[in-house]
Motif scaffolding. Structure first.
Motif, short mmCIF file in Angstrom:
data_model
loop_
_atom_site.label_atom_id
_atom_site.label_comp_id
_atom_site.label_asym_id
_atom_site.label_seq_id
_atom_site.Cartn_x
_atom_site.Cartn_y
_atom_site.Cartn_z
N PHE A 107 0.51 -1.35 -0.14
CA PHE A 107 -0.25 -0.09 -0.20
C PHE A 107 0.60 1.74 -0.25
N ARG A 108 1.75 1.19 0.60
CA ARG A 108 3.10 2.54 0.75
C ARG A 108 3.55 2.64 -0.89
N LYS A 109 3.91 1.63 -0.78
CA LYS A 109 5.16 1.30 -2.24
C LYS A 109 3.94 2.28 -3.04
N TYR A 110 2.10 1.88 -3.30
CA TYR A 110 1.67 2.08 -4.39
C TYR A 110 1.53 3.80 -4.17
N ALA A 111 1.10 4.38 -3.03
CA ALA A 111 0.90 5.44 -2.74
C ALA A 111 1.82 6.24 -3.39
N GLU A 112 2.86 6.14 -3.05
CA GLU A 112 4.73 7.07 -3.68
C GLU A 112 4.67 6.61 -4.81
N SER A 113 4.59 5.33 -5.81
CA SER A 113 4.87 5.34 -7.15
C SER A 113 3.19 6.14 -7.76
N LYS A 114 2.13 5.91 -7.41
CA LYS A 114 1.11 6.52 -7.81
C LYS A 114 0.79 7.64 -8.10
N HIS A 115 0.87 8.13 -6.69
CA HIS A 115 0.60 9.76 -6.53
C HIS A 115 1.19 10.56 -5.59
N ASP A 116 2.68 9.72 -5.71
CA ASP A 116 4.22 10.79 -5.40
C ASP A 116 3.82 10.68 -3.89
N ILE A 117 2.54 10.41 -3.02
CA ILE A 117 2.74 10.25 -1.36
C ILE A 117 4.18 9.96 -1.32
N THR A 118 4.78 10.73 -0.67
CA THR A 118 6.33 10.41 0.00
C THR A 118 5.80 9.47 1.59
N PHE A 119 6.31 8.84 2.01
CA PHE A 119 6.26 8.67 3.12
C PHE A 119 6.70 8.75 4.79
N ASN A 120 5.78 8.62 5.59
CA ASN A 120 6.52 10.06 6.62
C ASN A 120 6.42 9.14 7.82
N GLU A 121 7.04 8.30 8.64
CA GLU A 121 7.55 7.30 8.90
C GLU A 121 6.02 7.62 10.70
N LYS A 122 6.92 9.19 11.26
CA LYS A 122 6.04 9.51 12.33
C LYS A 122 4.54 9.34 11.90
N GLU A 123 4.20 9.81 10.87
CA GLU A 123 2.76 10.05 10.60
C GLU A 123 2.60 9.36 10.27
N TYR A 124 3.01 7.58 9.73
CA TYR A 124 2.59 6.56 9.70
C TYR A 124 2.16 5.73 10.77
N GLN A 125 3.15 5.99 11.68
CA GLN A 125 3.30 5.17 13.36
C GLN A 125 1.61 5.43 13.96
N GLN A 126 2.14 7.15 13.66
CA GLN A 126 0.46 7.74 14.30
C GLN A 126 -0.90 7.79 13.10
#
Length: 529
Positions: A468-487
């Motif tokens: 899911f994270r890879k899809y968001a980044e590759s298809k929509h250029d949504i950079t992964f944010n570890e802190k907000e992801y865990q939140q």
């Protein structure tokens, strides 16, 4: 039209107020509201002269039709926020939600990889009869190639919707093979009940998204089905329900309130007071009720919540409703356009006016929900609204308050736990929906007998999250944010699971998963128990 033309609206609006532009317009029913034809001609000519001068002399090009219709709308909004002018071309779309159906082919779709993809085919619909299947990709409609062209949802609807009985030729791609299907458009239902199921062994749940002409029938069918499953108590979810057909709301209350119980009254300067009562012995008369509302629950939703609250028939849970308590009458004009004019006000059985104050301009009024968010009303009960002058008492002595909207018996604050900028970006980019479509397309969902089995057996694994994270980044250029992801991790897990369930069981699947962690529903269950 150039934005600088907005400065013209107050000018034309003032002229229209003086002119009384609607005097003398012949209505669709043959009536006319003439005063003096000389006065009428004088003001109509003045308006025509001014628009002609603007068209000839103004610094920018103007669209006379848009200018005129926008000015009429502004005039009406100067009277109240719900009187409105509806152009003839806009009436059809508005009537669809009221009728609860439209002319079309009967598919649900998503735009995946810039290709129109079929998410679901409605049973016995024109598309179903033509052999269109879930996961088919539609690449051409009536000779227009629509794959990889920057397709929009609006354009898809323009292509597929149309009058019942008209044909549309659709080319689909199924497992690499092109197939051409001729579909004869038919009546496609717009279901107003999104979900109906048992929350516990004795507590049922019905979510109603709007009040159309079909809503009462849908409600009765859902309630009867839940009674067969052991229904003794009901959570009736009217959150985000903006209203609709009053008759459907009254018919639903007929199933809940004892015969002869007041439901709502209407009264206006030119409209004598009229009180509506329940007319049948209620087949849900023994069922304990909890009604869920929020700041987007309006009009017919507020009538239902107010009638149940004022008649001591159940508890209302959530946050203060929108506050739309004005009654409109539709008057058709000669050119097919529509004047939706406020003629009276709604009052609950204890005498409360549902309508919230309208002391500011139209834009401020419509931004009320944002204002509630900013002033903190969505997070804690605003005691300033509970004033003695607005206090009313139900037959059993419960205190309820007027002042605009329905105040809940149990306030539940807006739940923002687990939210983050990263999560909101995923939502706004429609990543959850797109990823779930891809997941359902390449995974066998038929092994889950029902949504309950899916909820028990399906897990959002670390691999699913990683994909899911890879899809968001590759298809929509949504950079992964570890802190907000865990939140937001638990919200992300729930959203992925709910959207995958939606692919298989539509809205029922999504709400079944989402409702597990829904604060208002959990409060309602506890209150009913």
């Amino acid at each position: 039209m150039n934005s600088s033309n907005k400065a013209l609206y107050p000018l034309i609006g003032s002229l229209l107020v003086v002119a009384g532009i609607f005097l003398g317009i012949f209505l669709g029913n043959g009536k006319s509201y003439n005063t003096s034809s000389a006065i009428e001609g004088k003001y109509e000519q003045k308006l025509a002269d001014i628009i002609q001068v603007l068209d000839r002399e103004y610094v920018d090009t103007i669209d006379k039709k848009i200018l005129f219709e926008k000015t009429i709308a502004d005039l009406l909004h100067g009277l109240d926020p719900h009187s409105n002018y509806i152009a003839a071309e806009d009436l059809a779309a508005m009537s669809e939600s009221i009728q609860g159906k439209f002319g079309g082919v009967g598919i649900r779709f998503t735009i995946y990889d810039d290709t129109l993809s079929v998410v679901n085919v409605i049973g016995q619909s024109p598309a179903f009869r033509a052999g269109i299947q879930k996961f088919d990709q539609i690449i051409n409609v009536d000779g227009e190639d629509i794959a990889n062209v920057g397709l929009s949802n609006e354009h898809v609807r323009e292509l597929l919707k149309g009058e019942e009985g008209t044909p549309v030729t659709i080319t689909i791609l199924r497992k690499g093979e092109k197939l051409e299907k001729k579909v004869i458009r038919g009546a496609v239902p717009i279901e107003s009940i999104s979900a109906s199921y048992m929350l516990t062994d004795e507590i049922g749940y019905i979510r109603l998204g709007q009040f159309s002409m079909q809503s009462a029938n849908e409600f009765y069918e859902a309630a009867i089905d839940l009674k067969r499953q052991g229904l003794r108590k009901l959570v009736f979810d009217l959150r985000y329900n903006g209203g609709g057909v009053l008759g459907s709301a009254v018919s639903i209350l007929d199933a809940i309130l004892e015969k002869g119980t007041p439901i709502v009254s209407t009264k206006g300067k030119n409209s004598p007071e009229r009180v509506l009562y329940s007319e049948s012995q209620p087949f849900l008369g023994h069922v304990d009720m909890a009604v869920l509302i929020n700041s987007s629950s309006a009009s017919a939703s507020e009538i239902v919540a107010g009638a149940i609250q004022d008649n001591d028939r159940g508890i209302v849970i959530g946050r203060r409703s929108f506050g739309k308590g004005l009654v409109q009458q539709d008057i058709q004009l000669k050119d097919g356009s529509n004047l939706r004019l406020t003629v009276s006000r709604y009052y609950t059985p204890t005498g409360r006016s549902i309508q919230k104050p309208y002391n500011e301009d139209y834009e401020h009024y419509m931004m009320d929900e944002l204002n509630r968010y900013e002033n903190g009303e969505l997070y804690e009960l605003d005691s300033s609204l509970l004033v003695d002058s607005l206090k009313y008492t139900t037959p059993k002595g419960k205190v309820v308050y007027g002042g605009g909207g329905i105040m809940p018996d149990i306030f539940v604050p807006l739940d923002t736990s687990g939210s983050s900028t990263y999560y909101r970006r995923l939502q706004y980019a429609n990543v959850f929906n797109e990823y779930s479509y891809q997941f359902a397309r390449f995974h066998d969902m038929s092994k889950y007998r029902n949504v309950q089995a899916f909820d028990r057996e399906f897990k959002v694994t670390e691999k699913v999250l990683s994909d899911f994270r890879k899809y968001a980044e590759s298809k929509h250029d949504i950079t992964f944010n570890e802190k907000e992801y865990q939140q937001s991790l638990e919200r992300i897990r729930t959203s992925i699971k709910a959207e995958i369930a939606r692919q298989r069981w539509l809205e029922l699947g999504a709400y079944y998963i989402f409702n597990k962690t829904d604060n208002e529903i959990n409060v309602a269950i506890k209150a009913l128990q």
